[in-house]
Motif scaffolding. Sequence first.
Motif, PDB file in Angstrom:
ATOM      1  N   GLU A  17      29.763  -5.606  26.822  1.00 46.39           N
ATOM      2  CA  GLU A  17      29.910  -6.847  27.590  1.00 46.39           C
ATOM      3  C   GLU A  17      28.570  -7.545  27.780  1.00 46.39           C
ATOM      4  O   GLU A  17      28.494  -8.771  27.745  1.00 46.39           O
ATOM      5  N   VAL A  18      27.502  -6.771  27.963  1.00 45.90           N
ATOM      6  CA  VAL A  18      26.189  -7.391  28.150  1.00 45.90           C
ATOM      7  C   VAL A  18      25.799  -8.205  26.921  1.00 45.90           C
ATOM      8  O   VAL A  18      25.132  -9.245  27.035  1.00 45.90           O
ATOM      9  N   SER A  19      26.216  -7.766  25.737  1.00 42.68           N
ATOM     10  CA  SER A  19      25.901  -8.504  24.514  1.00 42.68           C
ATOM     11  C   SER A  19      26.645  -9.837  24.474  1.00 42.68           C
ATOM     12  O   SER A  19      26.097 -10.858  24.056  1.00 42.68           O
ATOM     13  N   GLN A  20      27.885  -9.848  24.930  1.00 44.24           N
ATOM     14  CA  GLN A  20      28.647 -11.091  24.983  1.00 44.24           C
ATOM     15  C   GLN A  20      28.062 -12.049  26.016  1.00 44.24           C
ATOM     16  O   GLN A  20      28.053 -13.269  25.820  1.00 44.24           O
ATOM     17  N   GLU A  21      27.552 -11.496  27.108  1.00 44.44           N
ATOM     18  CA  GLU A  21      26.872 -12.330  28.103  1.00 44.44           C
ATOM     19  C   GLU A  21      25.626 -12.967  27.504  1.00 44.44           C
ATOM     20  O   GLU A  21      25.339 -14.154  27.743  1.00 44.44           O
ATOM     21  N   LEU A  22      24.890 -12.197  26.702  1.00 47.24           N
ATOM     22  CA  LEU A  22      23.664 -12.719  26.088  1.00 47.24           C
ATOM     23  C   LEU A  22      23.980 -13.707  24.973  1.00 47.24           C
ATOM     24  O   LEU A  22      23.203 -14.639  24.729  1.00 47.24           O
ATOM     25  N   LEU A  23      25.101 -13.528  24.287  1.00 46.99           N
ATOM     26  CA  LEU A  23      25.513 -14.514  23.293  1.00 46.99           C
ATOM     27  C   LEU A  23      25.784 -15.863  23.955  1.00 46.99           C
ATOM     28  O   LEU A  23      25.428 -16.920  23.424  1.00 46.99           O
ATOM     29  N   THR A  24      26.411 -15.829  25.120  1.00 46.16           N
ATOM     30  CA  THR A  24      26.673 -17.068  25.864  1.00 46.16           C
ATOM     31  C   THR A  24      25.370 -17.760  26.226  1.00 46.16           C
ATOM     32  O   THR A  24      25.215 -18.979  26.044  1.00 46.16           O
TER      33      THR A  24
END
Length: 340
Positions: A17-24
């Motif tokens: 999930e942290v990776s998806q947050e950073l993609l945003t």
Amino acid sequence: MDNVFVYCEIEGTTVAEVSQELLTKGRKLASQLGVELHAVVAGTGIRGKVEDQILPYGVDKLFVFDGKGLFPYTSAPHTDILVHLFQEEKPQICLMGATVIGRDLGPRVSSSLTSGLTADCTQLEIGSYTDARTKQTYDNLLYQIRPAFGGNIVATIVNPEHRPQMATVRSGVMQKALYEGKARGEVVYPDVDSYVGPEAYVVQVLDHHVQAARHNLKGASIVVSGGYGMGSKEGFDMLFDLAKVLHAEVGASRAAVDAGFCDNDRQIGQTGITVHPKVYIACGISGQIQHIAGMQDSSIIISINSDPDAPINKIADYVITGTVEEVIPKLIKYYKQNSK
């Protein structure tokens, strides 16, 4: 060249999930800079299973490294992949999660590329910087913002000379959101052997076990959090009673955890968990910068404190002045009465 990269962590075939947050966040930075957002993921048996978890966040180009020995994570092959890829692609920014993997991989990559890295950022922005000594102005730098000196100040760190500008961010600090615009969505599958030599696989993982979290602080809609002002471990029992009637989760400040009042996996703040609940009830918490960094984006903040001048009261939507010993039992009593 000069694009924004995000390293995506995986557990099996599930993107963190942290990776998806950073993609945003990376998408916003890339759009502001007028460049593309690229992502890189490495694992075993992931081809065709991770793309749909990454591309919807506005990724223009995704590098999928799929090969034997890339999962579970070990340092050497993942370092080789990023170092060689970045030498080819020459990104200006790279973002990683401040996780066990990110804390291991980030410094290895930044050291190999002599690029520098800022850990545990709470904000990322784009801005300019003028060197006080040379008077030279640098535009479009990544402002890497994080608490420093024990949380007493907020430091803005810039890296004007070296690339990529690298930063790690804790899970929950950024909020993920699917991208509503149009991105290229290109996917490439590089030959892993071209990036990683056989010597990188010397270390092998014999057993891999992931322990499930004991609570759901990040996903809770209501968080009842206590600080050193709770006075004791027994004082925290009141918070668990309040949380039970509110269907909430219990959190704690670092001071409370250090004092032994609460388990460290419930710590909220820069060195703990970042939460975004609908309601955050701060009980006996003074409100140091380090703690505020982990809860300041809560929709409604309620502060219960005997000190009317406590720093947390400045960001609270509602302030109840009084001791936790007299206020919390009343909250429990009246909520029980009104919920029947």
